[in-house]
Write a protein that holds these residues in place. Structure first.
Motif, short mmCIF file in Angstrom:
data_model
loop_
_atom_site.label_atom_id
_atom_site.label_comp_id
_atom_site.label_asym_id
_atom_site.label_seq_id
_atom_site.Cartn_x
_atom_site.Cartn_y
_atom_site.Cartn_z
N VAL A 84 -1.88 -16.73 -11.27
CA VAL A 84 -2.10 -15.39 -10.71
C VAL A 84 -0.78 -14.64 -10.58
O VAL A 84 -0.68 -13.46 -10.95
CB VAL A 84 -2.85 -15.48 -9.36
N HIS A 85 0.26 -15.31 -10.10
CA HIS A 85 1.55 -14.65 -9.97
C HIS A 85 2.12 -14.25 -11.33
O HIS A 85 2.67 -13.15 -11.47
CB HIS A 85 2.54 -15.54 -9.20
N ALA A 86 1.99 -15.10 -12.32
CA ALA A 86 2.46 -14.75 -13.67
C ALA A 86 1.70 -13.52 -14.19
O ALA A 86 2.31 -12.59 -14.75
CB ALA A 86 2.28 -15.93 -14.62
N LEU A 87 0.39 -13.52 -14.01
CA LEU A 87 -0.41 -12.36 -14.44
C LEU A 87 -0.03 -11.10 -13.67
O LEU A 87 0.01 -10.01 -14.24
CB LEU A 87 -1.90 -12.65 -14.29
N PHE A 88 0.26 -11.25 -12.38
CA PHE A 88 0.74 -10.10 -11.61
C PHE A 88 1.98 -9.50 -12.26
O PHE A 88 2.06 -8.29 -12.48
CB PHE A 88 1.09 -10.49 -10.17
N TYR A 89 2.96 -10.34 -12.54
CA TYR A 89 4.20 -9.82 -13.12
C TYR A 89 3.96 -9.18 -14.49
O TYR A 89 4.51 -8.12 -14.78
CB TYR A 89 5.26 -10.93 -13.23
N LEU A 147 -7.25 -9.51 -9.51
CA LEU A 147 -6.18 -10.44 -9.12
C LEU A 147 -5.76 -10.24 -7.66
O LEU A 147 -5.50 -11.21 -6.95
CB LEU A 147 -4.97 -10.28 -10.03
N ILE A 148 -5.70 -8.98 -7.24
CA ILE A 148 -5.36 -8.70 -5.84
C ILE A 148 -6.40 -9.34 -4.92
O ILE A 148 -6.05 -9.97 -3.91
CB ILE A 148 -5.24 -7.18 -5.59
N ALA A 149 -7.67 -9.18 -5.28
CA ALA A 149 -8.73 -9.78 -4.47
C ALA A 149 -8.58 -11.30 -4.42
O ALA A 149 -8.70 -11.91 -3.34
CB ALA A 149 -10.10 -9.39 -5.02
N LEU A 150 -8.31 -11.93 -5.56
CA LEU A 150 -8.09 -13.38 -5.59
C LEU A 150 -6.90 -13.78 -4.71
O LEU A 150 -6.97 -14.77 -3.98
CB LEU A 150 -7.85 -13.86 -7.02
#
Length: 178
Positions: A84-89, A147-150
């Protein structure tokens, strides 16, 4: 162990900016053309600000250690958190860049809150490409919301169900546990 003050500030600044930018885009639905254009001008400037803050956040992360997750966090949770963090970036970089390229395909500069102007990128004037990129931008924006919800659900799970103090690693108060 808590994240550094710089990491906490950048995390929350980006989070607030992303949520604000989503709400700005949503507010254009059904708005008059004049209001929608004004809102989108702010949306674009805030998008570029998010890009800048994300680059700063990545530089910070590369030059400052971050605390390890609690030993109580399960292996699959670590994998999901890292993904999730990688996808955020990726999205925090891709969304503003795609928006900028799409905007540039229409030959538009970006007014940065009336302070200065960021010129259009040197791409061919192609409204069809610009429209397609705006569609992709919207799809990726929706992906960002998922992603924010997750992310929020994961933080709440750790805080409420696991009671492991993980939430406090990114807050300036409370006691993170190891």
């Amino acid at each position: 162990m808590r994240y550094s003050t710089g990491a906490i500030i950048l995390h929350w600044a980006i989070a607030i900016a992303v949520i604000t930018n989503w709400r700005l885009a949503e507010a254009t639905e059904g708005a008059s053309r004049e209001v929608a254009m004004s809102l989108m001008g702010t949306h674009k400037a805030l998008g570029i600000t998010i890009l800048f803050l994300t680059i700063l956040r990545i530089a910070w992360r590369l030059t400052h250690t971050h605390p390890p997750m609690s030993a109580s966090v399960k292996g699959w949770e670590v994998v999901v958190a890292k993904a999730v963090h990688a996808l955020f970036y990726i999205l925090l970089i891709a969304l503003p860049l795609i928006g900028w390229v799409a905007n540039s395909a229409f030959g538009r500069d970006i007014d940065m809150f009336g302070l200065f102007t960021i010129p259009a990128l040197p791409v061919a004037g192609d409204p069809d490409m610009g429209g397609s990129l705006y569609d992709l931008h919207k799809l990726l924006g929706t992906t960002m919301l998922v992603l924010i919800a997750l992310h929020i659900l994961g933080a709440l799970k750790h805080h409420i169900l696991d009671r492991n103090g993980e939430l406090y690693r990114m807050l300036p108060f409370g006691t993170p546990r190891g």
